[in-house]
Design an enzyme around this catalytic site. Structure first.
Site, PDB file in Angstrom:
ATOM      1  N   GLU A  87       0.800  -1.230   0.000  1.00 29.81           N
ATOM      2  CA  GLU A  87       0.000   0.000   0.000  1.00 29.81           C
ATOM      3  C   GLU A  87       0.839   1.290   0.000  1.00 29.81           C
ATOM      4  O   GLU A  87       0.669   2.162   0.849  1.00 29.81           O
ATOM      5  CB  GLU A  87      -0.955  -0.022   1.201  1.00 29.81           C
ATOM      6  CG  GLU A  87      -1.886  -1.231   1.176  1.00 29.81           C
ATOM      7  CD  GLU A  87      -2.763  -1.369   2.403  1.00 29.81           C
ATOM      8  OE1 GLU A  87      -2.892  -0.407   3.175  1.00 29.81           O
ATOM      9  OE2 GLU A  87      -3.326  -2.463   2.595  1.00 29.81           O
ATOM     10  N   GLU A 112      -6.022 -10.813  -1.005  1.00 27.96           N
ATOM     11  CA  GLU A 112      -6.830 -10.595   0.227  1.00 27.96           C
ATOM     12  C   GLU A 112      -8.323 -10.586  -0.118  1.00 27.96           C
ATOM     13  O   GLU A 112      -9.068  -9.718   0.263  1.00 27.96           O
ATOM     14  CB  GLU A 112      -6.422  -9.272   0.902  1.00 27.96           C
ATOM     15  CG  GLU A 112      -4.944  -9.162   1.184  1.00 27.96           C
ATOM     16  CD  GLU A 112      -4.547  -7.867   1.874  1.00 27.96           C
ATOM     17  OE1 GLU A 112      -5.440  -7.114   2.312  1.00 27.96           O
ATOM     18  OE2 GLU A 112      -3.332  -7.602   2.002  1.00 27.96           O
TER      19      GLU A 112
HETATM   20  O1  G3I Z   1      -3.930  -7.859  19.043  1.00 23.16           O
HETATM   21  C1  G3I Z   1      -4.592  -6.684  19.555  1.00 23.16           C
HETATM   22  C2  G3I Z   1      -5.305  -7.032  20.859  1.00 23.16           C
HETATM   23  O2  G3I Z   1      -4.316  -7.363  21.827  1.00 23.16           O
HETATM   24  C3  G3I Z   1      -6.119  -5.818  21.312  1.00 23.16           C
HETATM   25  O3  G3I Z   1      -6.840  -6.154  22.474  1.00 23.16           O
HETATM   26  C4  G3I Z   1      -7.098  -5.440  20.192  1.00 23.16           C
HETATM   27  C5  G3I Z   1      -7.975  -4.268  20.557  1.00 23.16           C
HETATM   28  O4  G3I Z   1      -7.313  -3.065  20.255  1.00 23.16           O
HETATM   29  O5  G3I Z   1      -6.347  -5.088  19.011  1.00 23.16           O
HETATM   30  C6  G3I Z   1      -5.630  -6.235  18.541  1.00 23.16           C
HETATM   31  O6  G3I Z   1      -4.910  -5.870  17.389  1.00 23.16           O
HETATM   32  C7  G3I Z   1      -5.750  -5.687  16.251  1.00 23.16           C
HETATM   33  C8  G3I Z   1      -5.257  -6.636  15.147  1.00 23.16           C
HETATM   34  O7  G3I Z   1      -5.996  -6.432  13.930  1.00 23.16           O
HETATM   35  C9  G3I Z   1      -5.403  -8.107  15.559  1.00 23.16           C
HETATM   36  O8  G3I Z   1      -6.755  -8.395  15.717  1.00 23.16           O
HETATM   37  C10 G3I Z   1      -5.577  -4.244  15.770  1.00 23.16           C
HETATM   38  O9  G3I Z   1      -6.161  -3.383  16.732  1.00 23.16           O
HETATM   39  C11 G3I Z   1      -6.301  -4.067  14.437  1.00 23.16           C
HETATM   40  O10 G3I Z   1      -6.032  -2.782  13.914  1.00 23.16           O
HETATM   41  C12 G3I Z   1      -5.765  -5.095  13.449  1.00 23.16           C
HETATM   42  O11 G3I Z   1      -6.523  -4.956  12.254  1.00 23.16           O
HETATM   43  C13 G3I Z   1      -5.928  -5.608  11.129  1.00 23.16           C
HETATM   44  C14 G3I Z   1      -5.637  -4.527  10.063  1.00 23.16           C
HETATM   45  O12 G3I Z   1      -5.108  -5.161   8.889  1.00 23.16           O
HETATM   46  C15 G3I Z   1      -4.610  -3.539  10.553  1.00 23.16           C
HETATM   47  O13 G3I Z   1      -3.381  -4.192  10.673  1.00 23.16           O
HETATM   48  C16 G3I Z   1      -6.922  -6.619  10.570  1.00 23.16           C
HETATM   49  O14 G3I Z   1      -7.096  -7.704  11.485  1.00 23.16           O
HETATM   50  C17 G3I Z   1      -6.410  -7.169   9.240  1.00 23.16           C
HETATM   51  O15 G3I Z   1      -7.391  -7.983   8.619  1.00 23.16           O
HETATM   52  C18 G3I Z   1      -6.084  -6.019   8.297  1.00 23.16           C
HETATM   53  O16 G3I Z   1      -5.521  -6.550   7.134  1.00 23.16           O
HETATM   54  C19 G3I Z   1      -5.108  -5.570   6.167  1.00 23.16           C
HETATM   55  C20 G3I Z   1      -3.875  -6.100   5.484  1.00 23.16           C
HETATM   56  O17 G3I Z   1      -2.867  -6.360   6.439  1.00 23.16           O
HETATM   57  C21 G3I Z   1      -3.401  -5.129   4.419  1.00 23.16           C
HETATM   58  N1  G3I Z   1      -4.471  -4.869   3.445  1.00 23.16           N
HETATM   59  C22 G3I Z   1      -5.717  -4.368   4.064  1.00 23.16           C
HETATM   60  C23 G3I Z   1      -6.205  -5.360   5.105  1.00 23.16           C
HETATM   61  C24 G3I Z   1      -7.500  -4.887   5.730  1.00 23.16           C
HETATM   62  O18 G3I Z   1      -7.284  -3.698   6.437  1.00 23.16           O
END
Ligand code: G3I
Length: 383
Positions: free
Chosen positions: A161, A266
């Site tokens: 990205e 994805e």
């Molecule tokens: O692990 C922590 C947990 O300890 C905490 O309690 C919780 C509440 O804040 O957050 C958890 O982390 C979250 C993580 O996912 C694991 O569930 C993050 O807040 C959350 O922002 C994160 O979201 C991920 C997002 O990328 C941002 O990294 C999504 O699961 C994931 O599906 C999404 O995937 C992205 C790809 O990597 C790149 N392309 C877009 C795609 C969708 O956004």
């Protein structure tokens, strides 16, 4: 003693039956089960993103689905810099090691997501003022991780990205500190360490014409420097009615014309209203839950289930048409309950974007793409 006599008799009887087969009559090998990975084996890898619970196989039913249905895996979150390189001088490979071991256990194509991304970035990157020191720290980040998994991870999202919707380079600490060369350097560093791993540029909304032009320019610039780029990842966060099949096809053709592989990295299909015509996966955007934005709280109506099945059928028909260009199709999750789309772009919604439902049962969409490939195979000339 009696039992062993029976066993001996049974073995003798079996030996006679087997020997009765004429020498040239082949013993039928049992047909492979009709799973996604088996049915699409001769087309492209079928993968899924997996989370920590799936990596650790905490749910046996889910573990069976992951191992039986998919022949490629991507770590949804645990290989992002915040998780794998949380402090400047310390790496945390524990979960990523389990992820790679799981892929090896199920003989999968293992994909690393992602080496360079402005989001979920370890805070220590932002603390480095000096540009050369930043570049050296970024080089170490890439090289240390690729070294750790050399020969075990088959492909990498080297940069994720890096583009704006208009095709220009997104402002990030990497662009700010290293200039445009951060892109070519990231691919160069990864290739220096593991020349056998396929190296991808990955992004969303890659069917939008301006962004597509920007991605082609970005990859061509790196190739023109003689640096290896093996593929372009179109994330595929799509909707029931957009983007059009024509736009997806044009993108596959345009990216493939660079001489690189195309991966759908994805894939999910949101069935919910797309607020304000939001597209893709710019996760910095999120909307308050507006009335009408969450219409299927209890269950998905059959009519929408059928629409989703037909949408996946149309998408996979296109993928099969261009299977010579497509290396891998990875779903962004196994089941609806785990999808990031339950919280994006509106928190607290109930979405149904994947092939397995919240009870881990295959949906009509699953059946539709299995049946599609079986029909496709029947139409192929006998080899
Ligand atoms: O692990 C922590 C947990 O300890 C905490 O309690 C919780 C509440 O804040 O957050 C958890 O982390 C979250 C993580 O996912 C694991 O569930 C993050 O807040 C959350 O922002 C994160 O979201 C991920 C997002 O990328 C941002 O990294 C999504 O699961 C994931 O599906 C999404 O995937 C992205 C790809 O990597 C790149 N392309 C877009 C795609 C969708 O956004």
């Amino acid at each position: 003693m009696k039992l062993s006599k029976h066993i001996l008799l049974a073995v003798a009887a079996l030996a006679i039956i087997v020997s009765c087969k004429t020498k040239d009559e082949k013993i039928e090998t049992p047909a492979k089960p009709n799973t996604l990975r088996n049915v699409y084996e001769d087309a492209f890898y079928i993968g899924t993103a997996i989370n920590t619970f799936q990596i650790e196989e905490t749910d046996s039913v889910m573990a069976k689905i992951v191992g039986n249905e998919f022949n490629s895996i991507t770590a949804e979150n645990i290989m992002k810099s915040m998780m794998i390189h949380p402090e400047r001088d310390s790496f945390n490979y524990e979960l990523a090691d389990k992820f790679v071991a799981l892929g090896e256990k199920y003989d999968m194509f293992i994909h690393g997501h992602t080496l360079i991304w402005h989001s979920q970035l370890s805070p220590w990157f932002q603390t480095i003022e000096d540009s050369l020191e930043f570049a050296n720290a970024t080089e170490r980040h890439v090289k240390d991780i690729v070294t750790h998994y050399k020969g075990r991870i088959n492909s990498w999202d080297v940069v994720n990205e890096a583009l704006n919707e208009d095709g220009t380079l997104r402002k990030s600490v990497f662009l700010d500190k290293m200039g445009e060369d951060y892109l070519a350097n990231a691919f160069k560093w990864a290739a220096e360490i593991d020349p056998k791993a396929d190296l991808y540029y990955n992004d969303y909304n890659m069917t939008n014409a301006d962004k597509r032009k920007g991605a082609i320019r970005l990859v061509q610039n790196i190739l023109d420097k003689g640096i290896k780029v093996d593929g372009i990842g179109m994330q595929g966060h799509w909707h029931l009615d957009s983007p059009s099949i024509e736009d997806i096809e044009q993108s596959i053709l345009d990216y493939a014309s660079l001489g690189v592989k195309v991966a759908i990295t994805e894939l999910d299909v949101s069935v919910l209203p797309n607020p304000w015509d939001l597209q893709g996966a710019e996760i910095s955007q999120n909307f308050e839950n507006k009335e009408g934005m969450n219409p299927y709280k209890e269950k998905l109506p059959d009519s929408i289930q059928v629409k989703l099945a037909n949408r996946y059928k149309d998408i996979f028909s296109l993928f099969l048409k261009h299977k010579d260009k497509i290396s891998r199709v990875t779903f962004w999750g196994v089941s609806d309950g785990q999808s990031w789309l339950n919280g994006f772009p509106v928190r607290g919604r109930t979405n149904y974007p994947l092939l397995f439902d919240r009870e881990l049962k295959p949906k009509a969409a699953y059946d539709s793409i299995i049946a599609l490939k079986q029909r496709f195979d029947k139409q192929q000339p006998v080899k």
